[in-house]
Scaffold this active site. Structure first.
Site, mmCIF file in Angstrom:
data_model
loop_
_atom_site.group_PDB
_atom_site.id
_atom_site.type_symbol
_atom_site.label_atom_id
_atom_site.label_comp_id
_atom_site.label_asym_id
_atom_site.label_seq_id
_atom_site.Cartn_x
_atom_site.Cartn_y
_atom_site.Cartn_z
ATOM 1 N N ALA A 65 0.865 -1.177 0.000
ATOM 2 C CA ALA A 65 0.000 0.000 0.000
ATOM 3 C C ALA A 65 0.903 1.228 0.000
ATOM 4 O O ALA A 65 2.064 1.154 0.418
ATOM 5 C CB ALA A 65 -0.879 -0.015 1.232
ATOM 6 N N GLY A 108 0.607 -4.909 1.103
ATOM 7 C CA GLY A 108 -0.624 -4.942 0.310
ATOM 8 C C GLY A 108 -0.416 -5.593 -1.053
ATOM 9 O O GLY A 108 -1.358 -6.121 -1.641
ATOM 10 N N GLU A 111 -0.774 -9.176 -0.365
ATOM 11 C CA GLU A 111 -2.205 -9.392 -0.072
ATOM 12 C C GLU A 111 -3.037 -9.362 -1.358
ATOM 13 O O GLU A 111 -3.954 -10.167 -1.544
ATOM 14 C CB GLU A 111 -2.696 -8.327 0.917
ATOM 15 N N GLU A 131 4.818 -4.980 7.131
ATOM 16 C CA GLU A 131 4.127 -3.877 7.822
ATOM 17 C C GLU A 131 4.658 -3.643 9.231
ATOM 18 O O GLU A 131 4.678 -2.520 9.724
ATOM 19 C CB GLU A 131 2.616 -4.152 7.882
#
Ligand code: CO8
Length: 257
Positions: A65, A108, A111, A131
């Site tokens: 992200a 992300g 993911e 993260e």
């Protein structure tokens, strides 16, 4: 529709989406996720598309992200902005999506790849949930999906240490279906996608739904669910065509009905 952060093409019956923020290693910002959702929606409703391939660049599928976008958030902003919900369009799309991953698939990005139906990895791929190194944790399914793919011990180690795994380890531990040379990644992904897109689309969609059910229910319920869909395939013209073609020793002509 014009996109700025992804490239979208139709190659025959395959929809190809390429993440395209090279300067940020395809970091997933709100605009990219919104464009990705729109492209996936358009392929989902396009009768001519039977399978979707999602890929990135040689260097990065996606490095996570967008940290620069998230950095100023406080708790109310993070809660109210609902940045994560739009990502669910990837996992709720009813057509098969293949993630073709080269380079980094982190946070992300990992993911996102795991939301697809299977991951084909280049030998350069690197997967991780870093993260924790940023003072946060996976927020788009990492602790849940990674654990289902690779088991608790490895998922826990990766989420708690932020360590990356290479393509070979990812294949050994069941995260990816296959590892191919980086130069062949897109061709191999397209070959798999074209094969899927040539089958009966309703039966492909039922098969996807049934495999996914295995993650959400007990074995007994899953078996019952599969049986209902298996019976339902006999309501399609394609089942009749597929079995007739086998007996007549010819290639089937599926009509998606
Ligand atoms: N976000 C924003 N920008 C990024 C990101 C990112 N995730 N990753 C890389 N970039 C940018 C860099 O800032 C740099 O930009 P600039 O040139 O302007 O400084 C450019 O991409 C190139 O990156 P590097 O110079 O760092 O390239 P290297 O080859 O040296 O390193 C790495 C590559 C190892 C991939 C490194 O860039 C890195 O560690 N990136 C961050 C990886 C990371 O921590 N990812 C997790 C992010 S958090 C997350 O994903 C949470 C998901 C939860 C759901 C979110 C819902 C919104």
């Amino acid at each position: 529709m014009g996109y700025e952060t992804i490239r979208v093409e139709k190659r025959g019956k395959v929809g190809l989406i390429t993440l395209d923020r090279p300067k940020a290693l395809n970091a997933l910002n709100a605009q990219l996720i919104s464009e990705l959702s729109a492209a996936l929606d358009s392929f989902e409703t396009d009768d001519r598309i039977g399978c979707i391939v999602l890929t990135g660049s040689e260097k990065a599928f996606a490095a996570g992200a967008d940290i620069k976008e998230m950095q100023p958030f406080d708790y109310p902003k993070s809660y109210m902005s609902d940045l994560i919900t739009p990502w669910e369009r990837v996992s709720t799309n009813r057509k098969p999506i293949i993630a073709a991953v080269a380079g980094y698939a982190l946070g992300g990005g990992c993911e996102l790849a795991m939301m697809c139906d299977f991951i084909l990895a280049a030998d350069t791929a690197k997967f991780g949930q870093p993260e924790i190194t940023l003072g946060t944790m996976p927020g788009s399914g990492g602790t849940q999906r990674l654990t289902r793919f690779v088991g608790k011990s490895k998922a826990m180690e990766m989420c708690l240490t932020g360590r990356m795994m290479d393509a070979q380890e990812a294949e050994r531990s069941g995260l990816v279906s296959r590892v191919v040379p980086a130069d062949d990644l897109l061709e191999e992904a397209m070959k798999a996608a074209e094969k899927i897109a040539d089958f009966s689309l309703p039966v492909v969609m039922m098969t996807k739904e049934s495999v996914n059910r295995a993650y959400e229910t007990t074995l007994a319920e899953g078996i019952r669910f599969e049986r209902r869909l298996f019976h339902a395939t006999f309501g399609t013209e394609d089942q009749s065509e597929g079995m007739t073609a086998f007996i007549e020793k010819r290639a089937p002509q599926f009509r998606n009905k």
